[in-house]
Scaffold this motif. Structure first.
Motif, PDB file in Angstrom:
ATOM      1  N   SER A  36      -2.927   7.354  21.701  1.00 16.68           N
ATOM      2  CA  SER A  36      -1.379   6.499  22.309  1.00 16.68           C
ATOM      3  C   SER A  36      -2.301   4.837  22.525  1.00 16.68           C
ATOM      4  N   TRP A  37      -3.081   4.737  21.923  1.00 16.09           N
ATOM      5  CA  TRP A  37      -3.889   4.231  22.425  1.00 16.09           C
ATOM      6  C   TRP A  37      -3.398   2.497  20.536  1.00 16.09           C
ATOM      7  N   ARG A  38      -3.131   2.659  19.735  1.00 17.90           N
ATOM      8  CA  ARG A  38      -3.099   2.485  18.611  1.00 17.90           C
ATOM      9  C   ARG A  38      -1.308   1.983  19.183  1.00 17.90           C
ATOM     10  N   ILE A  39      -2.013   0.084  18.562  1.00 16.64           N
ATOM     11  CA  ILE A  39      -0.552  -0.728  18.693  1.00 16.64           C
ATOM     12  C   ILE A  39       0.283  -1.169  17.666  1.00 16.64           C
ATOM     13  N   MET A  40       0.102  -0.906  15.984  1.00 20.45           N
ATOM     14  CA  MET A  40       0.445  -1.003  15.372  1.00 20.45           C
ATOM     15  C   MET A  40      -0.041  -0.311  14.313  1.00 20.45           C
ATOM     16  N   ARG A  41       0.855  -0.039  12.755  1.00 20.63           N
ATOM     17  CA  ARG A  41       0.775   0.843  12.264  1.00 20.63           C
ATOM     18  C   ARG A  41       1.314   1.249  10.553  1.00 20.63           C
ATOM     19  N   PRO A  42       0.166   1.170   9.622  1.00 19.79           N
ATOM     20  CA  PRO A  42       0.895   0.305   8.624  1.00 19.79           C
ATOM     21  C   PRO A  42       2.221   1.300   8.596  1.00 19.79           C
ATOM     22  N   GLU A  43       2.945   0.839   7.744  1.00 22.29           N
ATOM     23  CA  GLU A  43       4.526   1.144   6.798  1.00 22.29           C
ATOM     24  C   GLU A  43       4.393   0.683   4.950  1.00 22.29           C
ATOM     25  N   VAL A  44       4.353   1.452   4.253  1.00 21.87           N
ATOM     26  CA  VAL A  44       4.569   1.398   2.567  1.00 21.87           C
ATOM     27  C   VAL A  44       5.647   1.109   2.666  1.00 21.87           C
ATOM     28  N   ASP A  45       6.280  -0.016   1.481  1.00 26.70           N
ATOM     29  CA  ASP A  45       7.719   0.343   1.024  1.00 26.70           C
ATOM     30  C   ASP A  45       7.488   0.709  -0.773  1.00 26.70           C
ATOM     31  N   HIS A  46       7.615   1.468  -1.163  1.00 35.37           N
ATOM     32  CA  HIS A  46       6.990   3.014  -1.627  1.00 35.37           C
ATOM     33  C   HIS A  46       8.345   2.640  -3.525  1.00 35.37           C
ATOM     34  N   ASP A  47       9.168   1.115  -2.750  1.00 37.06           N
ATOM     35  CA  ASP A  47       9.893   0.871  -4.292  1.00 37.06           C
ATOM     36  C   ASP A  47       9.018  -0.270  -5.014  1.00 37.06           C
ATOM     37  N   GLN A  48       7.915  -1.148  -4.145  1.00 35.97           N
ATOM     38  CA  GLN A  48       7.320  -1.720  -4.605  1.00 35.97           C
ATOM     39  C   GLN A  48       5.536  -1.617  -4.939  1.00 35.97           C
ATOM     40  N   CYS A  49       5.177  -0.462  -4.336  1.00 37.76           N
ATOM     41  CA  CYS A  49       4.083   0.419  -5.151  1.00 37.76           C
ATOM     42  C   CYS A  49       3.889   0.345  -6.369  1.00 37.76           C
ATOM     43  N   THR A  50       2.705   0.038  -7.043  1.00 34.46           N
ATOM     44  CA  THR A  50       2.445   0.269  -8.406  1.00 34.46           C
ATOM     45  C   THR A  50       1.428   1.282  -8.334  1.00 34.46           C
ATOM     46  N   ARG A  51       0.914   2.537  -6.835  1.00 39.47           N
ATOM     47  CA  ARG A  51       0.433   2.942  -7.168  1.00 39.47           C
ATOM     48  C   ARG A  51      -1.477   2.098  -7.679  1.00 39.47           C
ATOM     49  N   CYS A  52      -1.783   1.311  -6.707  1.00 45.04           N
ATOM     50  CA  CYS A  52      -3.094   0.923  -7.812  1.00 45.04           C
ATOM     51  C   CYS A  52      -4.622   1.915  -6.414  1.00 45.04           C
ATOM     52  N   GLY A  53      -4.262   1.699  -6.084  1.00 42.13           N
ATOM     53  CA  GLY A  53      -5.143   3.280  -5.085  1.00 42.13           C
ATOM     54  C   GLY A  53      -6.417   1.886  -3.811  1.00 42.13           C
ATOM     55  N   THR A  54      -5.612   0.424  -4.173  1.00 42.41           N
ATOM     56  CA  THR A  54      -6.401  -0.416  -3.816  1.00 42.41           C
ATOM     57  C   THR A  54      -6.385  -0.275  -2.430  1.00 42.41           C
ATOM     58  N   CYS A  55      -5.626   0.011  -1.961  1.00 44.39           N
ATOM     59  CA  CYS A  55      -5.440   0.703  -0.491  1.00 44.39           C
ATOM     60  C   CYS A  55      -6.252   1.819   0.302  1.00 44.39           C
ATOM     61  N   ALA A  56      -5.813   2.355  -0.853  1.00 49.05           N
ATOM     62  CA  ALA A  56      -6.870   3.824  -0.424  1.00 49.05           C
ATOM     63  C   ALA A  56      -8.851   3.641  -0.431  1.00 49.05           C
ATOM     64  N   LYS A  57      -8.607   3.043  -1.488  1.00 47.01           N
ATOM     65  CA  LYS A  57     -10.074   3.060  -1.303  1.00 47.01           C
ATOM     66  C   LYS A  57     -10.995   1.911  -0.153  1.00 47.01           C
ATOM     67  N   TYR A  58     -10.319   1.226  -0.142  1.00 45.24           N
ATOM     68  CA  TYR A  58     -10.973   0.336   1.349  1.00 45.24           C
ATOM     69  C   TYR A  58     -10.397   0.668   2.326  1.00 45.24           C
ATOM     70  N   CYS A  59     -10.377   2.017   2.653  1.00 45.55           N
ATOM     71  CA  CYS A  59      -9.268   2.832   4.179  1.00 45.55           C
ATOM     72  C   CYS A  59     -11.365   3.082   4.636  1.00 45.55           C
ATOM     73  N   PRO A  60     -11.368   2.095   5.821  1.00 46.30           N
ATOM     74  CA  PRO A  60     -12.477   2.957   5.839  1.00 46.30           C
ATOM     75  C   PRO A  60     -12.490   4.352   6.583  1.00 46.30           C
ATOM     76  N   LEU A  61     -11.477   4.957   6.911  1.00 45.96           N
ATOM     77  CA  LEU A  61     -11.220   6.457   7.550  1.00 45.96           C
ATOM     78  C   LEU A  61     -11.015   7.348   6.646  1.00 45.96           C
ATOM     79  N   ASP A  62     -10.812   7.193   5.220  1.00 48.02           N
ATOM     80  CA  ASP A  62     -10.099   7.711   3.874  1.00 48.02           C
ATOM     81  C   ASP A  62      -9.321   8.941   3.943  1.00 48.02           C
ATOM     82  N   ILE A  63      -7.832   7.793   5.174  1.00 50.96           N
ATOM     83  CA  ILE A  63      -6.652   9.016   5.186  1.00 50.96           C
ATOM     84  C   ILE A  63      -5.897   8.474   4.573  1.00 50.96           C
TER      85      ILE A  63
END
Length: 106
Positions: A36-63
């Protein structure tokens, strides 16, 4: 710059060959549940997303998983393990990932 030590002698029949990495390397850390200690969380706008995969590439936890075939929900994030670091939102070229407050405040 990267050396790999491959001459590890096996000790038993089920022993896996181990490679040791030396020097500056990028690794994905083994993640534990955030709690319960997380302050911010990511929210994706799926209409704008081009599915490039950059977010997955740079995620340090690979989630982050990117489904290039899906039109509805192309990016899924395992929020049980997300730490709220915001790297995915910072590297997104279309800026379709926003960091929102965990408590629902904007």
């Amino acid at each position: 710059m990267l050396k790999q030590l491959e001459g590890v002698t096996p000790q038993s029949s089920d022993y896996k060959k181990v490679k040791y990495l030396y020097g500056p390397v990028a690794i994905a850390f083994a993640s534990t549940k955030t709690g319960s200690w997380r302050i911010m969380r990511p929210e994706v706008d799926h209409d704008q997303c081009t599915r490039c995969g950059t977010c997955a590439k740079y995620c340090p936890l690979d989630i982050i998983d990117v489904d290039k075939e899906s039109k509805v929900q192309s990016v899924t994030m395992n929020l049980d393990y997300c730490k709220g670091c915001g790297i995915c939102a910072n590297v997104c070229p279309r800026k379709c990932i926003k960091m929102v407050s965990e408590r629902g405040e904007r």
